[in-house]
Design an enzyme around this catalytic site. Structure first.
Site, PDB file in Angstrom:
ATOM      1  N   GLY A 113      62.489  51.987 -20.457  1.00 35.81           N
ATOM      2  CA  GLY A 113      63.180  53.144 -21.027  1.00 35.81           C
ATOM      3  C   GLY A 113      64.640  53.229 -20.642  1.00 35.81           C
ATOM      4  O   GLY A 113      65.289  54.248 -20.846  1.00 35.81           O
ATOM      5  N   GLY A 172      57.430  50.237 -25.590  1.00 32.32           N
ATOM      6  CA  GLY A 172      57.458  51.695 -25.537  1.00 32.32           C
ATOM      7  C   GLY A 172      58.283  52.255 -26.677  1.00 32.32           C
ATOM      8  O   GLY A 172      57.824  52.366 -27.815  1.00 32.32           O
ATOM      9  N   GLY A 173      59.541  52.588 -26.384  1.00 34.54           N
ATOM     10  CA  GLY A 173      60.406  53.272 -27.349  1.00 34.54           C
ATOM     11  C   GLY A 173      60.435  52.633 -28.736  1.00 34.54           C
ATOM     12  O   GLY A 173      60.340  53.331 -29.755  1.00 34.54           O
ATOM     13  N   ASN A 208      52.900  51.160 -26.740  1.00 39.20           N
ATOM     14  CA  ASN A 208      52.475  52.244 -25.842  1.00 39.20           C
ATOM     15  C   ASN A 208      53.280  53.483 -26.229  1.00 39.20           C
ATOM     16  O   ASN A 208      54.465  53.573 -25.924  1.00 39.20           O
ATOM     17  CB  ASN A 208      52.749  51.830 -24.389  1.00 39.20           C
ATOM     18  N   TRP A 209      52.617  54.393 -26.910  1.00 37.33           N
ATOM     19  CA  TRP A 209      53.327  55.572 -27.426  1.00 37.33           C
ATOM     20  C   TRP A 209      53.639  56.592 -26.334  1.00 37.33           C
ATOM     21  O   TRP A 209      54.384  57.536 -26.566  1.00 37.33           O
ATOM     22  CB  TRP A 209      52.505  56.248 -28.532  1.00 37.33           C
ATOM     23  N   LYS A 210      53.029  56.443 -25.172  1.00 33.78           N
ATOM     24  CA  LYS A 210      53.246  57.377 -24.049  1.00 33.78           C
ATOM     25  C   LYS A 210      53.033  58.819 -24.523  1.00 33.78           C
ATOM     26  O   LYS A 210      52.149  59.068 -25.344  1.00 33.78           O
ATOM     27  CB  LYS A 210      54.630  57.153 -23.431  1.00 33.78           C
ATOM     28  N   SER A 237      62.068  47.748 -22.375  1.00 36.35           N
ATOM     29  CA  SER A 237      63.190  47.714 -23.325  1.00 36.35           C
ATOM     30  C   SER A 237      63.110  46.533 -24.287  1.00 36.35           C
ATOM     31  O   SER A 237      64.130  45.926 -24.613  1.00 36.35           O
ATOM     32  CB  SER A 237      64.535  47.741 -22.582  1.00 36.35           C
ATOM     33  N   HIS A 266      49.777  51.604 -15.521  1.00 39.62           N
ATOM     34  CA  HIS A 266      51.172  51.634 -15.976  1.00 39.62           C
ATOM     35  C   HIS A 266      52.033  52.207 -14.851  1.00 39.62           C
ATOM     36  O   HIS A 266      51.602  53.108 -14.128  1.00 39.62           O
ATOM     37  CB  HIS A 266      51.311  52.487 -17.246  1.00 39.62           C
ATOM     38  N   GLU A 285      55.883  44.536 -16.283  1.00 40.42           N
ATOM     39  CA  GLU A 285      56.843  45.557 -16.693  1.00 40.42           C
ATOM     40  C   GLU A 285      57.722  45.936 -15.500  1.00 40.42           C
ATOM     41  O   GLU A 285      57.345  46.798 -14.689  1.00 40.42           O
ATOM     42  CB  GLU A 285      56.100  46.803 -17.186  1.00 40.42           C
ATOM     43  N   GLU A 298      54.295  54.282 -14.781  1.00 41.16           N
ATOM     44  CA  GLU A 298      54.422  55.754 -14.816  1.00 41.16           C
ATOM     45  C   GLU A 298      53.167  56.410 -14.234  1.00 41.16           C
ATOM     46  O   GLU A 298      53.256  57.415 -13.538  1.00 41.16           O
ATOM     47  CB  GLU A 298      54.710  56.204 -16.252  1.00 41.16           C
TER      48      GLU A 298
HETATM   49  P1  13P Z   1      60.223  50.817 -23.204  1.00 41.09           P
HETATM   50  O1  13P Z   1      59.947  49.756 -24.243  1.00 41.09           O
HETATM   51  O2  13P Z   1      60.542  52.156 -23.791  1.00 41.09           O
HETATM   52  O3  13P Z   1      61.202  50.351 -22.182  1.00 41.09           O
HETATM   53  O4  13P Z   1      58.822  51.040 -22.424  1.00 41.09           O
HETATM   54  C1  13P Z   1      58.121  49.928 -21.946  1.00 41.09           C
HETATM   55  C2  13P Z   1      56.805  50.386 -21.455  1.00 41.09           C
HETATM   56  O5  13P Z   1      56.725  51.052 -20.442  1.00 41.09           O
HETATM   57  C3  13P Z   1      55.622  50.011 -22.226  1.00 41.09           C
HETATM   58  O6  13P Z   1      54.459  50.303 -21.533  1.00 41.09           O
END
Ligand code: 13P
Length: 271
Positions: free
Chosen positions: A191, A251-252, A10-12, A230, A98, A185, A100
């Protein structure tokens, strides 16, 4: 039942078209045999068409996903994205709900004022509405659930996760329910560098599967349950080795080809 692990990035709100193209080109250049692992990337809307075209041109097995969707038709909905817009770019998946998008953040930068946070207003009802338009379409939803740190501290993790799963899946076509991907999640692990330990992640992912079994037992067996929060190369194998964790939503660590590819290889080892 053997479930193929699914690792999705997920590149956000990251990656311009040149940056995303460079990342995906590097992933395509990895020639490891990763079967039976399924791999996907979810770029921002602005990069979907370019990345979709690149994947098609190279004949890559990497799947494409959107990060959200609004409706199935057309209309005066400024800023919104429809299912045909996503499928036209080559999307097979779409992330829904998600944390967020629900306005539940693992970390909040100073500039994210309460009025900006209010723009992220998904809730159990809107996630279910979106899932119900996605299910009859060619897209498969990746539906995210998870508790905040306050909910965990008050002992509400299980009730929150169970009610988010039940609400999201309410009224969906049971014959296609096994195609849904559910992503656990925990918001506090997103993050933050803080990972849910593997035994607890397994426990909650099993709770998710048991909740789905209460709706349809064969769908629960078939459904992939991902862990997200993470996930990194050094914790991926331990997490992905758990019996009810069928992949990761990353994510990251999905923003760099070497770390994402290492997570994919960890999934292959545990498959
Ligand atoms: P991180 O891997 O950066 O913690 O993000 C997880 C995430 O929200 C994937 O959708």
């Amino acid at each position: 039942m053997a479930r193929n692990p699914f690792i999705a990035g997920n590149w956000k709100m990251n990656m311009t078209v040149p940056e995303g193209t460079e990342l995906v080109s590097a992933l395509i250049a990895e020639k490891d045999d990763i079967s039976p692992v399924e791999v996907g990337v979810c770029p921002p809307f602005t990069a979907l068409h370019a990345i979709g075209s690149l994947l098609k041109e190279k004949g890559s097995a990497i799947k494409l996903g959107g990060q959200d969707v609004f409706g199935d038709g057309t209309g005066a909905f400024t800023g919104m994205i429809s299912i045909p817009m996503l499928t036209d770019c080559g999307c097979e998946y779409v992330i829904l709900g998600h944390s967020e998008r629900r306005g539940r953040f693992g970390t909040t930068p100073d500039w994210l004022t309460p009025s900006l946070q209010a723009l992220f207003a998904d809730n159990d009802e809107t996630v279910n509405l979106k899932a119900s338009i996605v299910m009859p379409s060619p897209l498969k939803p990746i539906i995210c659930v998870g508790e905040t740190i306050d909910e965990r501290k008050t002992g509400d993790t299980d009730s929150i996760v169970r009610s988010q799963v039940e609400a999201a899946l309410k009224g969906l076509d049971k014959s296609k329910l096994g195609e849904v991907v559910l992503a656990y999640e925990p918001v506090w692990a997103i993050g933050t560098g803080e990972t849910c330990d593997s035994a607890e992640a397994q426990r909650v992912c099993k709770l998710i599967r048991d909740t789905v079994a209460g709706i349809d037992s064969s769908a629960a067996e078939a459904m992939r349950v991902q862990y997200g929060g993470s996930v990194k190369p050094d914790n991926a194998e331990e997490l992905l080795g758990q019996p009810d964790i069928d992949g990761a939503l990353v994510g990251g660590a999905s923003l760099k080809a070497d770390s994402f590819a290492a997570i994919v290889r960890a999934a292959k080892k545990t498959a």
